[in-house]
Design a protein around this motif. Structure first.
Motif, PDB file in Angstrom:
ATOM      1  N   TYR A 132       0.766  -1.302   0.094  1.00  0.00           N
ATOM      2  CA  TYR A 132      -0.279   0.136   0.036  1.00  0.00           C
ATOM      3  C   TYR A 132       0.818   1.100  -0.027  1.00  0.00           C
ATOM      4  CZ  TYR A 132      -3.322  -3.435   1.492  1.00  0.00           C
ATOM      5  OH  TYR A 132      -4.344  -4.635   1.623  1.00  0.00           O
ATOM      6  N   LEU A 133       0.425   2.185  -0.741  1.00  0.00           N
ATOM      7  CA  LEU A 133       0.876   3.573  -0.545  1.00  0.00           C
ATOM      8  C   LEU A 133       1.164   4.299   0.795  1.00  0.00           C
ATOM      9  CD1 LEU A 133      -0.063   5.342  -3.929  1.00  0.00           C
ATOM     10  CD2 LEU A 133       2.250   4.907  -3.404  1.00  0.00           C
ATOM     11  N   GLY A 134       2.078   4.829   1.188  1.00  0.00           N
ATOM     12  CA  GLY A 134       2.026   5.741   2.250  1.00  0.00           C
ATOM     13  C   GLY A 134       2.309   7.135   1.506  1.00  0.00           C
ATOM     14  N   CYS A 135       3.158   8.196   2.421  1.00  0.00           N
ATOM     15  CA  CYS A 135       3.321   9.439   2.200  1.00  0.00           C
ATOM     16  C   CYS A 135       4.791   9.571   1.488  1.00  0.00           C
ATOM     17  CB  CYS A 135       3.249  10.201   3.320  1.00  0.00           C
ATOM     18  SG  CYS A 135       4.449  10.071   4.424  1.00  0.00           S
ATOM     19  N   TRP A 136       4.944  10.568   0.728  1.00  0.00           N
ATOM     20  CA  TRP A 136       6.162  11.037   0.389  1.00  0.00           C
ATOM     21  C   TRP A 136       6.944  11.796   1.530  1.00  0.00           C
ATOM     22  CZ3 TRP A 136       8.573   9.624  -4.010  1.00  0.00           C
ATOM     23  CH2 TRP A 136       7.848   9.133  -5.145  1.00  0.00           C
ATOM     24  N   SER A 137       8.246  11.768   1.521  1.00  0.00           N
ATOM     25  CA  SER A 137       8.999  12.881   2.238  1.00  0.00           C
ATOM     26  C   SER A 137       8.728  14.092   1.647  1.00  0.00           C
ATOM     27  CB  SER A 137      10.602  12.254   2.220  1.00  0.00           C
ATOM     28  OG  SER A 137      11.009  12.520   0.853  1.00  0.00           O
ATOM     29  N   SER A 141      12.387  12.643  -2.039  1.00  0.00           N
ATOM     30  CA  SER A 141      13.436  11.664  -1.981  1.00  0.00           C
ATOM     31  C   SER A 141      13.361  10.288  -1.546  1.00  0.00           C
ATOM     32  CB  SER A 141      14.707  12.273  -1.384  1.00  0.00           C
ATOM     33  OG  SER A 141      14.462  12.160  -0.072  1.00  0.00           O
ATOM     34  N   ALA A 142      12.065  10.008  -0.824  1.00  0.00           N
ATOM     35  CA  ALA A 142      11.693   8.906  -0.320  1.00  0.00           C
ATOM     36  C   ALA A 142      10.133   8.821  -0.349  1.00  0.00           C
ATOM     37  CB  ALA A 142      12.214   8.899   1.228  1.00  0.00           C
ATOM     38  N   LEU A 143       9.796   7.290  -0.691  1.00  0.00           N
ATOM     39  CA  LEU A 143       8.036   7.035  -0.367  1.00  0.00           C
ATOM     40  C   LEU A 143       8.085   6.195   0.738  1.00  0.00           C
ATOM     41  CD1 LEU A 143       5.323   7.275  -1.833  1.00  0.00           C
ATOM     42  CD2 LEU A 143       6.326   5.471  -3.012  1.00  0.00           C
ATOM     43  N   HIS A 159      -2.303 -22.235  10.896  1.00  0.00           N
ATOM     44  CA  HIS A 159      -2.776 -20.682  11.247  1.00  0.00           C
ATOM     45  C   HIS A 159      -1.750 -19.933  10.606  1.00  0.00           C
ATOM     46  CE1 HIS A 159      -6.101 -22.013  14.314  1.00  0.00           C
ATOM     47  NE2 HIS A 159      -6.319 -22.429  13.035  1.00  0.00           N
ATOM     48  N   SER A 160      -2.108 -18.669   9.989  1.00  0.00           N
ATOM     49  CA  SER A 160      -1.165 -17.590   9.678  1.00  0.00           C
ATOM     50  C   SER A 160      -1.945 -16.225  10.281  1.00  0.00           C
ATOM     51  CB  SER A 160      -0.674 -17.925   8.202  1.00  0.00           C
ATOM     52  OG  SER A 160      -1.991 -17.710   7.434  1.00  0.00           O
ATOM     53  N   HIS A 161      -0.861 -15.244  10.104  1.00  0.00           N
ATOM     54  CA  HIS A 161      -1.177 -14.024  10.363  1.00  0.00           C
ATOM     55  C   HIS A 161      -0.643 -13.079   9.319  1.00  0.00           C
ATOM     56  CE1 HIS A 161       2.315 -14.597  12.995  1.00  0.00           C
ATOM     57  NE2 HIS A 161       2.423 -13.101  12.704  1.00  0.00           N
ATOM     58  N   GLY A 162      -1.135 -11.718   9.322  1.00  0.00           N
ATOM     59  CA  GLY A 162      -0.356 -10.939   8.657  1.00  0.00           C
ATOM     60  C   GLY A 162       0.631 -10.203   9.290  1.00  0.00           C
ATOM     61  N   LEU A 163       1.902 -10.212   8.723  1.00  0.00           N
ATOM     62  CA  LEU A 163       2.933  -9.155   9.238  1.00  0.00           C
ATOM     63  C   LEU A 163       3.074  -8.012   8.584  1.00  0.00           C
ATOM     64  CD1 LEU A 163       5.609  -9.057  11.209  1.00  0.00           C
ATOM     65  CD2 LEU A 163       6.917  -9.913   9.269  1.00  0.00           C
ATOM     66  N   LEU A 164       2.837  -6.795   9.018  1.00  0.00           N
ATOM     67  CA  LEU A 164       2.917  -5.489   8.507  1.00  0.00           C
ATOM     68  C   LEU A 164       4.353  -4.775   8.560  1.00  0.00           C
ATOM     69  CD1 LEU A 164      -0.150  -6.001   9.861  1.00  0.00           C
ATOM     70  CD2 LEU A 164      -0.794  -4.098   8.447  1.00  0.00           C
ATOM     71  N   ALA A 165       4.755  -4.414   7.518  1.00  0.00           N
ATOM     72  CA  ALA A 165       5.879  -3.830   7.669  1.00  0.00           C
ATOM     73  C   ALA A 165       5.883  -2.423   6.797  1.00  0.00           C
ATOM     74  CB  ALA A 165       7.178  -4.359   7.204  1.00  0.00           C
ATOM     75  N   ALA A 166       6.468  -1.016   7.452  1.00  0.00           N
ATOM     76  CA  ALA A 166       6.223   0.055   7.064  1.00  0.00           C
ATOM     77  C   ALA A 166       7.478   0.500   6.805  1.00  0.00           C
ATOM     78  CB  ALA A 166       5.527   1.290   7.604  1.00  0.00           C
ATOM     79  N   SER A 167       8.112   1.133   5.455  1.00  0.00           N
ATOM     80  CA  SER A 167       9.271   1.421   5.131  1.00  0.00           C
ATOM     81  C   SER A 167       9.600   2.512   4.266  1.00  0.00           C
ATOM     82  CB  SER A 167      10.066   0.150   4.434  1.00  0.00           C
ATOM     83  OG  SER A 167      10.030  -1.001   4.891  1.00  0.00           O
ATOM     84  N   LEU A 168      10.550   3.046   4.262  1.00  0.00           N
ATOM     85  CA  LEU A 168      10.925   4.198   3.384  1.00  0.00           C
ATOM     86  C   LEU A 168      11.608   3.578   2.144  1.00  0.00           C
ATOM     87  CD1 LEU A 168      12.047   7.370   5.608  1.00  0.00           C
ATOM     88  CD2 LEU A 168       9.778   6.946   4.487  1.00  0.00           C
ATOM     89  N   VAL A 169      11.468   3.944   0.943  1.00  0.00           N
ATOM     90  CA  VAL A 169      11.816   3.445  -0.171  1.00  0.00           C
ATOM     91  C   VAL A 169      12.500   4.510  -1.065  1.00  0.00           C
ATOM     92  CG1 VAL A 169      11.340   2.227  -2.409  1.00  0.00           C
ATOM     93  CG2 VAL A 169      10.140   1.441  -0.074  1.00  0.00           C
ATOM     94  N   ASP A 170      13.626   4.311  -1.757  1.00  0.00           N
ATOM     95  CA  ASP A 170      14.306   5.406  -2.386  1.00  0.00           C
ATOM     96  C   ASP A 170      13.703   4.992  -4.092  1.00  0.00           C
ATOM     97  OD1 ASP A 170      15.775   7.007  -4.290  1.00  0.00           O
ATOM     98  OD2 ASP A 170      17.564   5.835  -3.838  1.00  0.00           O
ATOM     99  N   ARG A 175      14.724   0.622  -3.790  1.00  0.00           N
ATOM    100  CA  ARG A 175      14.947  -0.375  -2.786  1.00  0.00           C
ATOM    101  C   ARG A 175      14.592   0.493  -1.391  1.00  0.00           C
ATOM    102  NH1 ARG A 175      19.729  -0.831  -5.775  1.00  0.00           N
ATOM    103  NH2 ARG A 175      19.768  -2.882  -6.767  1.00  0.00           N
ATOM    104  N   PRO A 176      14.123  -0.240  -0.360  1.00  0.00           N
ATOM    105  CA  PRO A 176      14.004   0.225   1.066  1.00  0.00           C
ATOM    106  C   PRO A 176      15.133   0.822   1.508  1.00  0.00           C
ATOM    107  CG  PRO A 176      12.920  -1.997   0.840  1.00  0.00           C
ATOM    108  CD  PRO A 176      13.726  -2.009  -0.494  1.00  0.00           C
ATOM    109  N   THR A 177      15.105   1.820   2.207  1.00  0.00           N
ATOM    110  CA  THR A 177      16.432   2.580   2.882  1.00  0.00           C
ATOM    111  C   THR A 177      16.138   2.449   4.136  1.00  0.00           C
ATOM    112  OG1 THR A 177      15.147   4.667   2.697  1.00  0.00           O
ATOM    113  CG2 THR A 177      16.440   4.071   0.903  1.00  0.00           C
ATOM    114  N   ARG A 178      14.988   2.270   4.792  1.00  0.00           N
ATOM    115  CA  ARG A 178      14.884   2.326   6.387  1.00  0.00           C
ATOM    116  C   ARG A 178      13.325   1.774   6.456  1.00  0.00           C
ATOM    117  NH1 ARG A 178      15.325   7.320  10.420  1.00  0.00           N
ATOM    118  NH2 ARG A 178      15.517   6.256  12.080  1.00  0.00           N
ATOM    119  N   ARG A 179      13.503   0.746   7.665  1.00  0.00           N
ATOM    120  CA  ARG A 179      12.233   0.293   8.258  1.00  0.00           C
ATOM    121  C   ARG A 179      11.798   1.189   9.075  1.00  0.00           C
ATOM    122  NH1 ARG A 179      10.463  -5.182   8.381  1.00  0.00           N
ATOM    123  NH2 ARG A 179      11.217  -4.960   6.293  1.00  0.00           N
TER     124      ARG A 179
END
Length: 657
Positions: A132-137, A141-143, A159-170, A175-179
């Protein structure tokens, strides 16, 4: 037992298959008389050009077009995967967007240059993941992106569950630059803003009905504080330019969402001074001020200008939108109205503000296809109005405008809906064949917008009533929560109360009543048919749940986590869910049933339709399943949507006469 898939040709006489939308050449222009929908518009920093989603080629795709002057719109990405969201970078160098291969829930986030070069996948390349889209810096320079990946619990149960990870991408390197954050079981995680000074991030977290804003310190990724916010539009807030105030769209401790200004301490946490409006000497509390509110009205959209000085507030009152441009004053925690925006159509679906303060609005209405309208920056001179983008469709001739109806449920709860009367002689007061149509969600809302399915039914002589039963949004938190747990039985009774109300008014013929709905509305169709079998002559279920046990076992793990907050936990509330499941009472089914389902649906798997159709047939009830092989939970291909409309209309002609 699986019911065999049947095509429309087997029960309606129409063609059995629908072609997949073709991929257009990027230079393909719009037709001179556009008959398409344009949505999700995002402006470039100058306000001269918009990126938007358009179904000109038979499926929603990414286009760019000038807002005035010469120049033709261009198809930016010719891939046939449906595009669902768009965001232009603040520096104007990139357009980020999400696409959903096969129309399923596993979306990807991509970026592309405004000239169509440099296309790359930023998140969701793993076919098991959803992104999913988040905000821009602020400098572009990062999304921020969020990925949701199913993870096994490792307890041997499967059983399984959802692991959600929010990151900054260049976007340059892809590529992700920061989790930024990782959550398990939160059901949603979205990065909404990064503070101008780079100290804080604003995230939205939590399952439906329990969303919260999270203030995150970027230095050590610790939480500075949380605050309840509203469901709906994921863009719940933004930092003021100095980073000492955060504006939030919240319904905390209130029925309807308002604009709140939350003052922040030096460490980024919500302030501890007295709340606005508190009496002298009262106990300290969070420094929260109500910056803008309207009685009985939800703040539905909050769009803040890039420089933070102004904002567009979009309000929803009983289904119709209004909008105002306000000046933001963080030091006073206030929003002062600069001008009311006259909307040419009933519903605002998205807003964007360019670098000079110009507005770009995505609108929809009862007599027009979704389109894009703009208002350049400048003084509010008389006669200056929103103007349609050159590629926005004209109003649809002959489209029926609905009228609102209000009624009272059997337990006294006020209900409402939109009634569409099929064209006929003005002096023809005879009760008509009528379809009660139920929206999905449940937290969605039926609104006065152009629905091609309704127009098809109206052209065949069927009236349509589209109610907002309990659980719908737009009528306050108490109304949204009125269907929780055992309250869902009352929501099913609301369907019957709506039908009986139409009969009592003399609008609907009691012998020619039908019920139809999509997603949660499809569930309500099945539940109403087995709980009120004497009421409806036939029913149409579009991708609805027929049994909660099989639904929870088959849906996406993160969707199951979100659904548990609404319907009940599959383990703790097993007996309640069994009683709520239409399959439990399928012996009571009498009315012929048509089910329509996307074969790629991973939200509500197609097995939900297959099992109810098979059970109906085993009991001698007429039942058919129209399976759309290249659709997910939302039907996005125009050819498939046309096939579905024709199939449904033919079904009603067959069973209602």
């Amino acid at each position: 037992m699986r019911a065999p898939h049947v095509t429309a040709a087997q029960h309606t006489g129409t063609q059995p298959t629908a072609p997949t939308a073709r991929a257009l050449d990027p230079q393909t222009p719009h037709p001179t008389a556009p008959q398409h929908s344009c949505t999700q518009a995002a402006t470039d920093p100058t306000g001269a050009t918009a990126a938007y989603v358009c179904d000109r080629g038979g499926v929603p795709q990414l286009w760019v077009g000038p807002l005035e002057g010469a120049g033709e719109p261009r198809l930016l990405d010719p891939a046939p995967d449906p595009v669902t969201a768009v965001s232009w970078s603040p520096d104007g160098r990139w357009i980020a967007y999400t696409s959903a291969p096969d129309g399923a829930e596993h979306g990807r986030v991509l970026a592309i240059r405004p000239d169509g070069t440099g296309r790359r996948v930023l998140a969701g390349a793993d076919p098991r993941a959803a992104a999913y889209l988040g905000c821009w810096s602020r400098d572009g320079s990062a999304l921020a992106v969020t990925e949701v990946v199913p993870v096994s619990d490792g307890d041997g149960t499967g059983h399984s569950h959802g692991l959600l990870a929010a990151s900054l991408v260049d976007p340059e390197g892809g590529r992700p630059t920061r989790r930024l954050a990782t959550e398990s079981g939160a059901a949603t995680l979205r990065v909404c803003d990064l503070s101008p000074d780079g100290r804080l991030a604003l995230l939205r977290r939590g399952p439906r009905g329990h969303r919260e804003a999270v203030l995150l310190r970027l230095a050590d990724l610790s939480e500075a504080g949380t605050f309840p916010v509203a469901d709906g539009d994921p863009w719940i807030g933004r930092f003021a330019p100095d980073g000492r105030t955060v504006w939030l769209r919240s319904d905390a401790d209130r029925e309807f969402a308002a604009l709140l200004a939350v003052a922040l301490d030096d460490d980024g946490s919500p302030g501890s001074g007295p709340a606005a409006g508190s009496a002298p000497g009262s106990a300290p509390g969070r420094s929260v001020r109500v910056a803008a509110q309207r009685s009985g009205t939800d703040l539905e959209h909050l769009t803040i200008a890039p420089d933070g000085s102004t904002a567009l507030l979009g309000w929803n009152r009983q289904g119709r939108s209004s909008a105002e441009l306000v000046r933001l004053a963080p030091e006073q925690g206030a929003a002062m109205t600069l001008r009311q925006i006259t909307l040419p159509h009933e519903v605002l679906t998205r807003a964007d503000i360019d670098g000079s303060g110009g507005l770009l609005l995505s609108l929809s209405g009862s007599r027009c296809r979704p389109g894009i309208w703009s208002l350049p920056a400048g003084p509010a001179a008389p006669g200056v109005k929103l103007r349609p983008a050159p590629w926005t469709s004209e109003p649809v001739p002959g489209a029926v405008r609905p009228r609102p109806l209000r009624l009272t449920a059997r337990d006294g709860l006020p209900l409402s809906g939109w009634y569409y009367r099929a064209p006929r002689s003005s002096d023809d007061a005879r009760p008509a064949p009528c379809v009660v149509y139920l929206h999905g969600g449940p937290e969605s809302q039926e609104r006065p917008v152009l629905e091609p399915l309704f127009q098809e039914l109206l052209s065949r002589g069927f009236d349509v009533f589209a109610p907002n039963v309990r659980g719908s949004s737009g009528f306050g938190r108490s109304f949204v929560d009125a269907d929780l747990g055992a309250g869902r039985f009352a929501a099913v009774d609301d369907v019957a109360d709506c039908a009986q109300y139409l009969v009592g008014l003399g609008l609907a013929d009691p012998g020619r009543l039908a019920v139809m709905g999509r997603s949660y509305g499809g569930y309500l169709v099945l539940a109403a048919l087995v709980r009120h079998p004497e009421l409806f002559r036939t029913g149409v279920d579009i991708c609805g749940i027929s049994d909660f046990t099989t639904f929870f076992a088959g849906t996406e793990p993160w969707i199951a986590e979100s659904a548990a907050a609404k319907y009940g936990h599959p383990d703790r509330d097993r007996e309640l869910l069994r009683q709520l499941s239409p399959m439990t009472d399928v012996d009571a089914l009498r009315a012929p049933l048509l089910a329509v389902h996307g074969a790629q649906d991973s939200n509500v798997p197609i097995g939900e339709s297959e099992q109810i159709v098979a059970a109906a047939r085993a009991r001698g009830v007429t039942a058919s399943l129209l399976a759309l092989p290249d659709e997910g939970h939302d039907f996005v291909h125009q050819a498939n949507r046309a096939l579905m409309r024709g199939t449904v209309a033919n079904w009603f002609e067959r069973h209602l006469g």
